[in-house]
Scaffold this motif. Structure first.
Motif, PDB file in Angstrom:
ATOM      1  N   GLU A   8      50.647  48.970  45.547  1.00 20.65           N
ATOM      2  CA  GLU A   8      50.871  50.225  46.211  1.00 20.65           C
ATOM      3  C   GLU A   8      51.646  50.091  47.754  1.00 20.65           C
ATOM      4  O   GLU A   8      51.128  49.430  48.356  1.00 20.65           O
ATOM      5  CB  GLU A   8      49.873  51.270  46.328  1.00 20.65           C
ATOM      6  N   VAL A   9      52.925  50.681  47.826  1.00 24.15           N
ATOM      7  CA  VAL A   9      53.428  50.752  49.014  1.00 24.15           C
ATOM      8  C   VAL A   9      53.578  52.078  49.798  1.00 24.15           C
ATOM      9  O   VAL A   9      53.296  52.981  49.185  1.00 24.15           O
ATOM     10  CB  VAL A   9      54.799  50.182  48.951  1.00 24.15           C
ATOM     11  N   THR A  10      53.671  52.111  51.087  1.00 25.92           N
ATOM     12  CA  THR A  10      53.459  53.366  51.854  1.00 25.92           C
ATOM     13  C   THR A  10      54.903  54.051  51.541  1.00 25.92           C
ATOM     14  O   THR A  10      55.861  53.496  51.123  1.00 25.92           O
ATOM     15  CB  THR A  10      53.364  53.389  53.284  1.00 25.92           C
ATOM     16  N   GLN A  11      55.026  55.409  52.103  1.00 19.77           N
ATOM     17  CA  GLN A  11      56.349  56.072  51.714  1.00 19.77           C
ATOM     18  C   GLN A  11      57.250  55.722  52.509  1.00 19.77           C
ATOM     19  O   GLN A  11      58.614  55.349  52.331  1.00 19.77           O
ATOM     20  CB  GLN A  11      56.047  57.517  52.068  1.00 19.77           C
ATOM     21  N   LEU A  12      56.943  55.190  53.777  1.00 23.64           N
ATOM     22  CA  LEU A  12      58.083  54.592  54.776  1.00 23.64           C
ATOM     23  C   LEU A  12      58.417  53.252  54.224  1.00 23.64           C
ATOM     24  O   LEU A  12      59.634  53.069  54.171  1.00 23.64           O
ATOM     25  CB  LEU A  12      57.204  54.306  56.052  1.00 23.64           C
ATOM     26  N   LYS A  64      29.452  45.269  47.372  1.00 19.90           N
ATOM     27  CA  LYS A  64      30.513  45.522  46.822  1.00 19.90           C
ATOM     28  C   LYS A  64      30.451  46.702  45.561  1.00 19.90           C
ATOM     29  O   LYS A  64      31.346  47.394  45.446  1.00 19.90           O
ATOM     30  CB  LYS A  64      31.008  44.106  45.865  1.00 19.90           C
ATOM     31  N   LYS A  65      29.394  46.825  44.770  1.00 19.65           N
ATOM     32  CA  LYS A  65      29.385  47.844  43.612  1.00 19.65           C
ATOM     33  C   LYS A  65      29.302  49.370  44.170  1.00 19.65           C
ATOM     34  O   LYS A  65      29.448  50.084  43.485  1.00 19.65           O
ATOM     35  CB  LYS A  65      28.417  47.650  42.738  1.00 19.65           C
ATOM     36  N   TYR A  66      28.970  49.442  45.342  1.00 14.98           N
ATOM     37  CA  TYR A  66      29.053  50.641  46.076  1.00 14.98           C
ATOM     38  C   TYR A  66      29.931  50.906  47.039  1.00 14.98           C
ATOM     39  O   TYR A  66      29.988  52.197  47.670  1.00 14.98           O
ATOM     40  CB  TYR A  66      27.629  51.182  46.665  1.00 14.98           C
ATOM     41  N   SER A  67      31.078  50.006  47.228  1.00 14.06           N
ATOM     42  CA  SER A  67      31.849  50.074  48.313  1.00 14.06           C
ATOM     43  C   SER A  67      33.192  50.442  47.484  1.00 14.06           C
ATOM     44  O   SER A  67      34.038  49.767  46.997  1.00 14.06           O
ATOM     45  CB  SER A  67      32.369  48.623  49.105  1.00 14.06           C
ATOM     46  N   LEU A  68      33.878  51.619  47.809  1.00 15.03           N
ATOM     47  CA  LEU A  68      34.965  52.102  46.944  1.00 15.03           C
ATOM     48  C   LEU A  68      36.316  51.632  47.586  1.00 15.03           C
ATOM     49  O   LEU A  68      36.914  51.266  46.585  1.00 15.03           O
ATOM     50  CB  LEU A  68      35.044  53.829  47.427  1.00 15.03           C
ATOM     51  N   GLN A  69      36.592  51.083  48.771  1.00 18.55           N
ATOM     52  CA  GLN A  69      37.589  50.434  49.178  1.00 18.55           C
ATOM     53  C   GLN A  69      37.558  49.204  48.556  1.00 18.55           C
ATOM     54  O   GLN A  69      38.740  48.681  47.769  1.00 18.55           O
ATOM     55  CB  GLN A  69      37.681  50.474  50.720  1.00 18.55           C
ATOM     56  N   TYR A  70      36.529  48.405  48.156  1.00 13.03           N
ATOM     57  CA  TYR A  70      36.574  47.001  47.550  1.00 13.03           C
ATOM     58  C   TYR A  70      36.849  47.233  46.304  1.00 13.03           C
ATOM     59  O   TYR A  70      37.534  46.613  45.677  1.00 13.03           O
ATOM     60  CB  TYR A  70      35.155  46.341  47.797  1.00 13.03           C
ATOM     61  N   LEU A  71      36.172  48.290  45.554  1.00 17.07           N
ATOM     62  CA  LEU A  71      36.337  48.652  44.192  1.00 17.07           C
ATOM     63  C   LEU A  71      37.913  48.788  43.737  1.00 17.07           C
ATOM     64  O   LEU A  71      38.293  47.993  42.735  1.00 17.07           O
ATOM     65  CB  LEU A  71      35.480  49.674  43.588  1.00 17.07           C
ATOM     66  N   LEU A  72      38.398  49.570  44.399  1.00 14.66           N
ATOM     67  CA  LEU A  72      39.804  50.001  44.001  1.00 14.66           C
ATOM     68  C   LEU A  72      40.753  49.122  44.487  1.00 14.66           C
ATOM     69  O   LEU A  72      41.816  48.992  44.131  1.00 14.66           O
ATOM     70  CB  LEU A  72      40.009  51.414  44.772  1.00 14.66           C
ATOM     71  N   GLY A  73      40.308  48.295  45.827  1.00  9.53           N
ATOM     72  CA  GLY A  73      41.109  47.317  46.204  1.00  9.53           C
ATOM     73  C   GLY A  73      41.320  46.159  45.065  1.00  9.53           C
ATOM     74  O   GLY A  73      42.197  45.276  45.060  1.00  9.53           O
ATOM     75  N   GLN A  74      40.403  45.990  44.157  1.00 11.08           N
ATOM     76  CA  GLN A  74      40.654  45.129  42.844  1.00 11.08           C
ATOM     77  C   GLN A  74      41.644  45.573  41.826  1.00 11.08           C
ATOM     78  O   GLN A  74      42.118  44.733  41.068  1.00 11.08           O
ATOM     79  CB  GLN A  74      39.243  44.780  42.221  1.00 11.08           C
ATOM     80  N   CYS A  75      42.110  46.881  41.930  1.00 13.52           N
ATOM     81  CA  CYS A  75      42.963  47.135  41.068  1.00 13.52           C
ATOM     82  C   CYS A  75      44.616  46.850  41.545  1.00 13.52           C
ATOM     83  O   CYS A  75      44.895  46.945  42.389  1.00 13.52           O
ATOM     84  CB  CYS A  75      43.161  48.796  40.638  1.00 13.52           C
ATOM     85  N   LYS A  76      45.113  46.237  40.472  1.00 15.42           N
ATOM     86  CA  LYS A  76      46.513  45.881  40.743  1.00 15.42           C
ATOM     87  C   LYS A  76      47.509  46.947  41.062  1.00 15.42           C
ATOM     88  O   LYS A  76      48.371  46.633  41.963  1.00 15.42           O
ATOM     89  CB  LYS A  76      47.258  45.347  39.354  1.00 15.42           C
ATOM     90  N   ASP A  77      47.185  48.287  40.649  1.00 15.08           N
ATOM     91  CA  ASP A  77      48.390  49.162  40.991  1.00 15.08           C
ATOM     92  C   ASP A  77      47.923  49.499  42.462  1.00 15.08           C
ATOM     93  O   ASP A  77      48.869  49.886  43.404  1.00 15.08           O
ATOM     94  CB  ASP A  77      47.971  50.818  40.055  1.00 15.08           C
ATOM     95  N   PHE A  78      46.702  49.432  43.163  1.00 17.85           N
ATOM     96  CA  PHE A  78      46.356  49.637  44.384  1.00 17.85           C
ATOM     97  C   PHE A  78      46.849  48.595  45.300  1.00 17.85           C
ATOM     98  O   PHE A  78      47.394  48.853  46.420  1.00 17.85           O
ATOM     99  CB  PHE A  78      44.826  49.988  44.628  1.00 17.85           C
TER     100      PHE A  78
END
Length: 220
Positions: A65-69, A48-62
């Motif tokens: 976040e919705v897609t442009q569509l 987990k500590k080196y997995s960027l998708q996991y780390l940022l996935g814990q952020c509320k803003d991420f």
């Protein structure tokens, strides 16, 4: 005369996962090379500590976040439901079947009817008419898509819970896994079903679609 060189910054531009995590103070500068989109150890466990998708996935803003569509649809009072990538059989309640059906009809017409803007637009109007895309046909395509959705639910149940009484036998599930791992269009993975709705009208659709470009050229 001395010239001034402007170095572009990040304002208004997208940044990568590493840069986003770095800006939040989650990156150990001494171990930059350890970071990956998703990092796993030798046993297949997520680091987990080196997995960027996991780390940022814990952020509320991420997370929010919705897609442009999705954003555009929401502004219009609608809701966009995003289906998994590369799985045409799930898209839009059977929309891929409709496209495959319409493309099959389009391919039947001679090239002369497709040349020129006026001819092309007239042909499209004819193909896209409700005479071809009937409510009954759309409902049949939707049912077909829902049947695939039920299959994926069964796959999920089998993988996560290892249920012995899964709705689909294990042998069949393994076969389905192999079939569903590729990127497909409806006319490719379910051609016989789509073509069953195409009126014959003197055309041999199956042969027309199966012919190689070189063979078609040789006949002209």
């Amino acid at each position: 005369t001395p010239t001034t060189k402007t170095k572009a910054g990040w304002r208004g531009r997208g940044i990568g996962l590493l840069a986003a995590a770095y800006a939040r103070g989650w990156v150990d500068k001494e171990n930059l090379k350890q970071y990956q989109s998703m990092k796993y150890d030798d046993d297949g466990n997520l680091v987990k500590k080196y997995s960027l998708q996991y780390l940022l996935g814990q952020c509320k803003d991420f997370q929010d976040e919705v897609t442009q569509l999705e954003f555009v649809c929401k502004m219009q009072g609608a809701r966009a439901i995003i289906t998994p990538k590369y799985h045409a059989e799930l898209a839009g309640e059977g929309i891929e079947y409709t496209w495959g059906f319409l493309k099959s009809i389009y391919r039947r017409f001679p090239l002369a009817k497709k040349k020129g803007k006026a001819n092309f637009e007239a042909l499209l109007a004819k193909i896209l008419s409700r005479d071809n895309i009937t409510t009954n046909l759309v409902r049949k395509f939707s049912r077909r898509a829902r049947a695939y959705m039920e299959t994926y639910v069964a796959l999920d149940m089998n993988e996560e819970k290892e249920m012995k009484d899964a709705p689909i036998p294990h042998r069949k599930i393994e076969q389905l896994k192999k079939v569903m791992k590729s990127h497909r269009a409806a006319i490719d993975f379910d051609k016989s079903f789509v073509l069953s709705f195409v009126a014959k009208d003197g055309f041999d659709i199956k042969n027309d679609l199966d012919k190689k470009p070189a063979a078609i050229k040789a006949e002209k």
